[in-house]
Write a protein that holds these residues in place. Structure first.
Motif, PDB file in Angstrom:
ATOM      1  N   LEU A   1      -3.167  17.603 -31.398  1.00  0.00           N
ATOM      2  CA  LEU A   1      -2.762  16.216 -31.193  1.00  0.00           C
ATOM      3  C   LEU A   1      -1.255  16.108 -31.357  1.00  0.00           C
ATOM      4  CD1 LEU A   1      -5.510  14.541 -33.423  1.00  0.00           C
ATOM      5  CD2 LEU A   1      -5.605  15.011 -30.967  1.00  0.00           C
ATOM      6  N   LYS A   2      -0.702  14.977 -30.962  1.00  0.00           N
ATOM      7  CA  LYS A   2       0.741  14.780 -31.101  1.00  0.00           C
ATOM      8  C   LYS A   2       1.144  14.909 -32.571  1.00  0.00           C
ATOM      9  CE  LYS A   2       4.111  11.552 -29.259  1.00  0.00           C
ATOM     10  NZ  LYS A   2       4.274  10.156 -28.827  1.00  0.00           N
ATOM     11  N   ASN A   3       0.323  14.356 -33.448  1.00  0.00           N
ATOM     12  CA  ASN A   3       0.672  14.346 -34.867  1.00  0.00           C
ATOM     13  C   ASN A   3      -0.279  15.178 -35.720  1.00  0.00           C
ATOM     14  OD1 ASN A   3       2.774  12.334 -34.409  1.00  0.00           O
ATOM     15  ND2 ASN A   3       1.067  10.927 -34.053  1.00  0.00           N
ATOM     16  N   GLY A   4      -0.943  16.155 -35.149  1.00  0.00           N
ATOM     17  CA  GLY A   4      -1.846  16.942 -35.991  1.00  0.00           C
ATOM     18  C   GLY A   4      -2.755  17.821 -35.183  1.00  0.00           C
ATOM     19  N   GLU A   5      -3.823  18.261 -35.801  1.00  0.00           N
ATOM     20  CA  GLU A   5      -4.745  19.179 -35.160  1.00  0.00           C
ATOM     21  C   GLU A   5      -6.139  18.907 -35.715  1.00  0.00           C
ATOM     22  OE1 GLU A   5      -3.479  23.444 -33.700  1.00  0.00           O
ATOM     23  OE2 GLU A   5      -4.212  23.519 -35.763  1.00  0.00           O
ATOM     24  N   LEU A   6      -7.155  19.075 -34.878  1.00  0.00           N
ATOM     25  CA  LEU A   6      -8.529  18.870 -35.325  1.00  0.00           C
ATOM     26  C   LEU A   6      -9.350  20.110 -34.970  1.00  0.00           C
ATOM     27  CD1 LEU A   6      -9.363  15.252 -34.075  1.00  0.00           C
ATOM     28  CD2 LEU A   6      -9.107  15.965 -36.459  1.00  0.00           C
TER      29      LEU A   6
END
Lengths: 406, 406
Positions: free
Chosen positions: A93-98
């Motif tokens: 993601l733009k601000n992280g990861e899942l």
């Protein structure tokens, strides 16, 4: 306590319906459900042309996700998907990861401009709430400017719509109804305004019944719409467009070009390494991608052939909603260790195109043709039926369309 | 059948009130009355800041001329005055020419930009219905664009108002009330929006009671308005403004600059050869120009010294309306061969500046200070009183301001 992670990307028709179905059918202890979307609201793409024309407020078209999704059962992540890494079972993601155990990709469409020069820079598209409301403002702004220019500029009053497909025609219908209001608001002579629809095929609404197409064109022409068919858009300049017809190039001065002639799947599915066919993932019958057993794709990003026609199903809300039924069923089956996944089967219930709030054409079950009042009512029934499915009676009451008499 | 021709130029406060008074006091056989205006409507200049902010629709501000003027008694000419030729007793219009026996010049004001670079090209002014409604649209358009730019552009949310006089402050007050609504409409965080008022004097509203000015600034600052006083606008660029304060130049990115710091008389009075003082005609006590016995000038084009202060009366609606009383009386006297013309005497009834729909400051008779609710009510009484004078009870009912409770 090792619950599988189900991650759903996108809160359009396909993603929302999948989420709502899974939140109902899965127990809290069976899985962790996570929905990712770049807005905290869902919107009805099929209503955006009304927001763009200014005949319906965009708040009627969007639904806050928390009003439909049970936030106690679903994690909602407000972020933009950048990439999918199926080998690592991760989403960047733009601000992280899942991380996921099962992934549902419902990332929708983006505009396709086919390399036509200037389209990206100078044309508008009806793609989301922001772009639809900008079109409304842009038209109003040009009308407001008209009497402020020292020399009157006809380009402010010419509105060109590239594409006579579903979106183009529905938008033109709303706009034709809105123009008289706008002319009153900005003291502009109605006869000066031009709405010009440019379509590459010999007729608009290709694929529709020719009798209904003729009805639609007559209805719109009576409201001042001009059709230029069999014409190709060659270039979109800052203050004009150029099209080619019969081997001649014609230029029309305009500051407002709306490009409604092409959509493609969200390019993330292609750049993330799935095998694609014209940008879409040709999914298996159970809606999974060919290469991975834990990734489902549906809606505008998925390609399924219609066995009856030999062509792919069109990227419609109807198909996306039906696909979500299969996806939700199959995700649940995987979670519960059940290997019998169901196959997608489309049930085309009919297609209705609105021509403004008070006119429409359509074909329903068994190829019955509808136009005018009956088609308008049918269109609103379709819209209302979706709201009922998505959020029940209370959502229908809040966002439904009940004004069938104009 | 040799009736004298009375020609009135301009349908602002002065021209309209003169016309309405003469149509009542003159018999049909006494004179031919002709009103010339570049729109078929009159508008209340003192309400335009509300149209510009978007807190009042412009149709509330304007009044079709035929609703107030008796078209059986008055010839109305929809045209633009190009020049006055007092030697030939003629008025040159864009599309024709008129002869007069008696002329009333009430052509109002235009923006004065004092040669500040870029103002004419890049700033907006609150001058008429067209320009006011354009400001409303321009602000909305930039808010709508905010979420459509790939890189967020703060210049879209910075609104700079040049000038902390009456118009500037009244506009700022309306805008401060409107911003929360706009932020909701376009999904913008309220805290990102800046309203910046730049004033050359050490305080805003120069000439007003300092206690009231402090009240006004507090009221507006509480709603997020920033004041930069003692600062001079140096340049207005397409995407920023530059001001100088304490010998330092500061640049603020903005796509919306509203210039509310200067007006001058319509330049036609100067170019038509009347003797002018700072662009205005210093009229005789009977409101006639020094050189001609058949030409009256009133409103923003006329200059009259206030014997009490030694300064000219300000260019206000109040003064223009009072002058129309003298002009109408004297025109009638001339027609009737009566040489005793009356002299203008101002009766300053007070001044109220609104700070948005629910706050105001003012000074009324005998220097009584008002603020808050009382001043708001007084402002609305002043507005309503004019409508009553101009068009009677029915106009008051249609266009009056009655919503004093917010």
């Amino acid at each position: 306590m090792n619950k599988p992670n189900i991650v759903i990307l996108g809160a359009g028709y396909g993603g929302m319906m999948t989420t709502v179905k899974l939140q109902k059918s899965l127990g809290l202890n069976e899985a962790v459900l996570t929905l990712v979307n770049n807005n905290d609201y869902h919107y009805q793409t099929t209503w955006l042309h009304e927001n763009a024309a200014g005949t319906l407020h965009h708040d009627r078209t969007r639904i806050p996700i928390k009003e439909v999704v049970n936030m106690n059962k679903v994690n909602f992540v407000l972020d933009t998907v950048v990439a999918i890494k199926p080998e690592e079972k991760k989403v960047k993601l733009k601000n992280g990861e899942l991380s996921y155990d099962i992934l549902v990709v419902a990332l929708g469409f983006e505009a396709a401009t086919f390399g036509i020069p200037g389209l990206t820079e100078n044309a508008f598209t009806i793609g989301n709430i922001n772009s639809a409301r900008l079109i409304r403002e842009h038209i109003e702004y040009n009308f407001a400017m008209y009497h402020n220019d020292s020399k009157k500029n006809q380009a402010r009053l010419n509105i060109v719509i590239g594409g006579g497909g579903f979106t183009g025609i529905e938008f033109v219908g709303e706009l034709a109804n809105r123009i008289p209001e706008l002319c009153k608001e900005y003291d502009i002579d109605k006869n000066l305004v031009r709405i010009i629809n440019i379509e590459g095929s010999p007729a608009v609404l290709p694929g529709f019944d020719p009798q209904l197409v003729e009805y639609a064109m007559n209805s719109l022409e009576a409201r001042g719409v001009e059709f230029i068919t069999g014409a190709l858009l060659k270039e979109c300049k800052p203050a004009s467009i150029v099209y080619e017809k019969d081997n001649k190039e014609v230029e029309i001065p305009t500051l407002t070009t709306i490009w409604a002639a092409g959509v493609r799947a969200n390019s993330i599915v292609e750049t993330s390494g799935f095998t694609t066919n014209r940008g879409k993932v040709e999914v298996r019958k159970d809606m999974r991608v060919p290469e991975y057993d834990d990734v489902f794709v549906l809606g505008d990003c998925a390609l399924i052939m219609n066995p009856d026609t030999g062509c792919p199903f069109p990227p419609t809300a109807q198909i996306a909603i039906q696909e979500s039924q299969t996806v939700a069923h199959n995700v649940k089956a995987l979670i519960q260790g059940n290997d019998e996944l169901e196959s997608f089967e489309a049930k085309i219930l009919g297609t209705v195109a609105s021509l403004g709030a008070n006119d429409a054409i359509g074909v329903i079950l068994n190829n019955r043709k509808l136009f005018g009042f009956k088609a308008t009512v049918m269109k609103k029934i379709i819209d209302n039926r979706y709201l009922l499915k998505l959020g029940g009676f209370s959502l229908l009451m809040r966002k439904g369309k009940f004004n069938i008499f104009y």
